[in-house]
Design a protein around this motif. Sequence first.
Motif, PDB file in Angstrom:
ATOM      1  N   ALA A  81       0.861  -1.179   0.000  1.00 37.09           N
ATOM      2  CA  ALA A  81       0.000   0.000   0.000  1.00 37.09           C
ATOM      3  C   ALA A  81       0.900   1.233   0.000  1.00 37.09           C
ATOM      4  N   SER A  82       0.291   2.388  -0.144  1.00 31.65           N
ATOM      5  CA  SER A  82       1.052   3.624  -0.066  1.00 31.65           C
ATOM      6  C   SER A  82       1.591   3.788   1.349  1.00 31.65           C
ATOM      7  N   THR A  83       2.792   4.301   1.446  1.00 31.45           N
ATOM      8  CA  THR A  83       3.388   4.502   2.765  1.00 31.45           C
ATOM      9  C   THR A  83       2.854   5.778   3.411  1.00 31.45           C
ATOM     10  N   PRO A  84       2.575   5.718   4.701  1.00 29.84           N
ATOM     11  CA  PRO A  84       2.182   6.944   5.390  1.00 29.84           C
ATOM     12  C   PRO A  84       3.383   7.793   5.792  1.00 29.84           C
ATOM     13  N   LEU A  85       4.605   7.264   5.630  1.00 28.20           N
ATOM     14  CA  LEU A  85       5.811   8.031   5.966  1.00 28.20           C
ATOM     15  C   LEU A  85       6.118   8.953   4.797  1.00 28.20           C
ATOM     16  N   GLU A  86       6.275  10.242   5.094  1.00 27.83           N
ATOM     17  CA  GLU A  86       6.394  11.220   4.023  1.00 27.83           C
ATOM     18  C   GLU A  86       7.799  11.768   3.828  1.00 27.83           C
ATOM     19  N   SER A  87       8.688  11.560   4.745  1.00 27.47           N
ATOM     20  CA  SER A  87       9.996  12.193   4.685  1.00 27.47           C
ATOM     21  C   SER A  87      11.034  11.311   4.005  1.00 27.47           C
ATOM     22  N   ASP A  88      12.141  11.930   3.634  1.00 31.97           N
ATOM     23  CA  ASP A  88      13.304  11.203   3.130  1.00 31.97           C
ATOM     24  C   ASP A  88      14.389  11.067   4.193  1.00 31.97           C
ATOM     25  N   HIS A  89      14.359  11.947   5.193  1.00 32.06           N
ATOM     26  CA  HIS A  89      15.435  11.989   6.184  1.00 32.06           C
ATOM     27  C   HIS A  89      15.247  10.889   7.235  1.00 32.06           C
ATOM     28  N   HIS A  90      16.332  10.232   7.573  1.00 29.67           N
ATOM     29  CA  HIS A  90      16.236   9.090   8.497  1.00 29.67           C
ATOM     30  C   HIS A  90      15.644   9.461   9.860  1.00 29.67           C
ATOM     31  N   LEU A  91      15.995  10.620  10.417  1.00 33.03           N
ATOM     32  CA  LEU A  91      15.435  10.982  11.724  1.00 33.03           C
ATOM     33  C   LEU A  91      13.954  11.333  11.622  1.00 33.03           C
ATOM     34  N   ASP A  92      13.563  11.984  10.545  1.00 33.27           N
ATOM     35  CA  ASP A  92      12.138  12.278  10.349  1.00 33.27           C
ATOM     36  C   ASP A  92      11.339  10.983  10.239  1.00 33.27           C
ATOM     37  N   ILE A  93      11.881  10.018   9.532  1.00 31.92           N
ATOM     38  CA  ILE A  93      11.186   8.728   9.390  1.00 31.92           C
ATOM     39  C   ILE A  93      11.068   8.048  10.748  1.00 31.92           C
ATOM     40  N   LEU A  94      12.138   8.075  11.539  1.00 30.65           N
ATOM     41  CA  LEU A  94      12.079   7.476  12.883  1.00 30.65           C
ATOM     42  C   LEU A  94      10.967   8.108  13.707  1.00 30.65           C
ATOM     43  N   PHE A  95      10.904   9.423  13.732  1.00 32.11           N
ATOM     44  CA  PHE A  95       9.915  10.066  14.593  1.00 32.11           C
ATOM     45  C   PHE A  95       8.499  10.001  14.007  1.00 32.11           C
ATOM     46  N   GLU A  96       8.368   9.955  12.683  1.00 27.39           N
ATOM     47  CA  GLU A  96       7.040   9.697  12.092  1.00 27.39           C
ATOM     48  C   GLU A  96       6.576   8.303  12.511  1.00 27.39           C
ATOM     49  N   LEU A  97       7.485   7.348  12.491  1.00 27.19           N
ATOM     50  CA  LEU A  97       7.142   5.986  12.904  1.00 27.19           C
ATOM     51  C   LEU A  97       6.720   5.960  14.370  1.00 27.19           C
ATOM     52  N   LEU A  98       7.455   6.658  15.231  1.00 25.72           N
ATOM     53  CA  LEU A  98       7.110   6.656  16.654  1.00 25.72           C
ATOM     54  C   LEU A  98       5.766   7.350  16.887  1.00 25.72           C
ATOM     55  N   GLU A  99       5.442   8.357  16.096  1.00 25.61           N
ATOM     56  CA  GLU A  99       4.101   8.959  16.190  1.00 25.61           C
ATOM     57  C   GLU A  99       3.051   7.934  15.767  1.00 25.61           C
ATOM     58  N   TRP A 100       3.349   7.166  14.724  1.00 24.54           N
ATOM     59  CA  TRP A 100       2.436   6.112  14.281  1.00 24.54           C
ATOM     60  C   TRP A 100       2.232   5.096  15.418  1.00 24.54           C
ATOM     61  N   VAL A 101       3.307   4.749  16.123  1.00 18.12           N
ATOM     62  CA  VAL A 101       3.212   3.799  17.242  1.00 18.12           C
ATOM     63  C   VAL A 101       2.318   4.379  18.339  1.00 18.12           C
ATOM     64  N   GLU A 102       2.464   5.661  18.648  1.00 18.38           N
ATOM     65  CA  GLU A 102       1.599   6.285  19.652  1.00 18.38           C
ATOM     66  C   GLU A 102       0.128   6.196  19.234  1.00 18.38           C
ATOM     67  N   ASP A 103      -0.159   6.438  17.964  1.00 19.95           N
ATOM     68  CA  ASP A 103      -1.534   6.298  17.460  1.00 19.95           C
ATOM     69  C   ASP A 103      -1.987   4.844  17.554  1.00 19.95           C
ATOM     70  N   ARG A 104      -1.090   3.923  17.248  1.00 20.25           N
ATOM     71  CA  ARG A 104      -1.409   2.493  17.319  1.00 20.25           C
ATOM     72  C   ARG A 104      -1.784   2.101  18.748  1.00 20.25           C
ATOM     73  N   ILE A 105      -1.011   2.559  19.717  1.00 22.61           N
ATOM     74  CA  ILE A 105      -1.293   2.244  21.122  1.00 22.61           C
ATOM     75  C   ILE A 105      -2.664   2.790  21.506  1.00 22.61           C
ATOM     76  N   GLN A 106      -2.937   4.004  21.113  1.00 17.19           N
ATOM     77  CA  GLN A 106      -4.232   4.609  21.443  1.00 17.19           C
ATOM     78  C   GLN A 106      -5.369   3.796  20.816  1.00 17.19           C
ATOM     79  N   THR A 107      -5.186   3.348  19.580  1.00 15.18           N
ATOM     80  CA  THR A 107      -6.214   2.565  18.886  1.00 15.18           C
ATOM     81  C   THR A 107      -6.496   1.245  19.597  1.00 15.18           C
ATOM     82  N   ILE A 108      -5.457   0.510  19.964  1.00 15.18           N
ATOM     83  CA  ILE A 108      -5.717  -0.816  20.558  1.00 15.18           C
ATOM     84  C   ILE A 108      -6.108  -0.722  22.027  1.00 15.18           C
TER      85      ILE A 108
END
Length: 143
Positions: free
Chosen positions: A114-141
Amino acid sequence: MTGRTEGPSGPLDVSTLEILAQRAATHPLCLDWEFRPDSISPRVLEIQLDDAQYPSFVTAVRVDVRWFVGGDYTVHYLEFRPNETWQCRWDRHPKPVGPREHFHPPPDASSDIASTPLESDHHLDILFELLEWVEDRIQTICE
């Protein structure tokens, strides 16, 4: 699309993985990190997340990161449960069919993309976008 040219991913970028590990350790969700199989010849950076933030049926959580000198990556999220592993994966690498940057959806990180929800090219931006996704995931479950 990033405008990047297609080509091999190159070897693992250990310097970038070390930066990602050190920055991940500053996030409240991250408990620890280590290189596997070891720091001399790593193949993956494993970031252990705080499973106490999750419902009790989740027994462990980690993110496996591979980052290559060419800027390609694989970021694999894994939630361990008693009888299964809920997982998904974000990739950036040459792919004959499909976009270079793509997402392998849960619950099994299947070969479907599927299309990726990560929008950045920079490695640190990707890390923190992922961690934001994890926070949303925790809230969802937890709902």
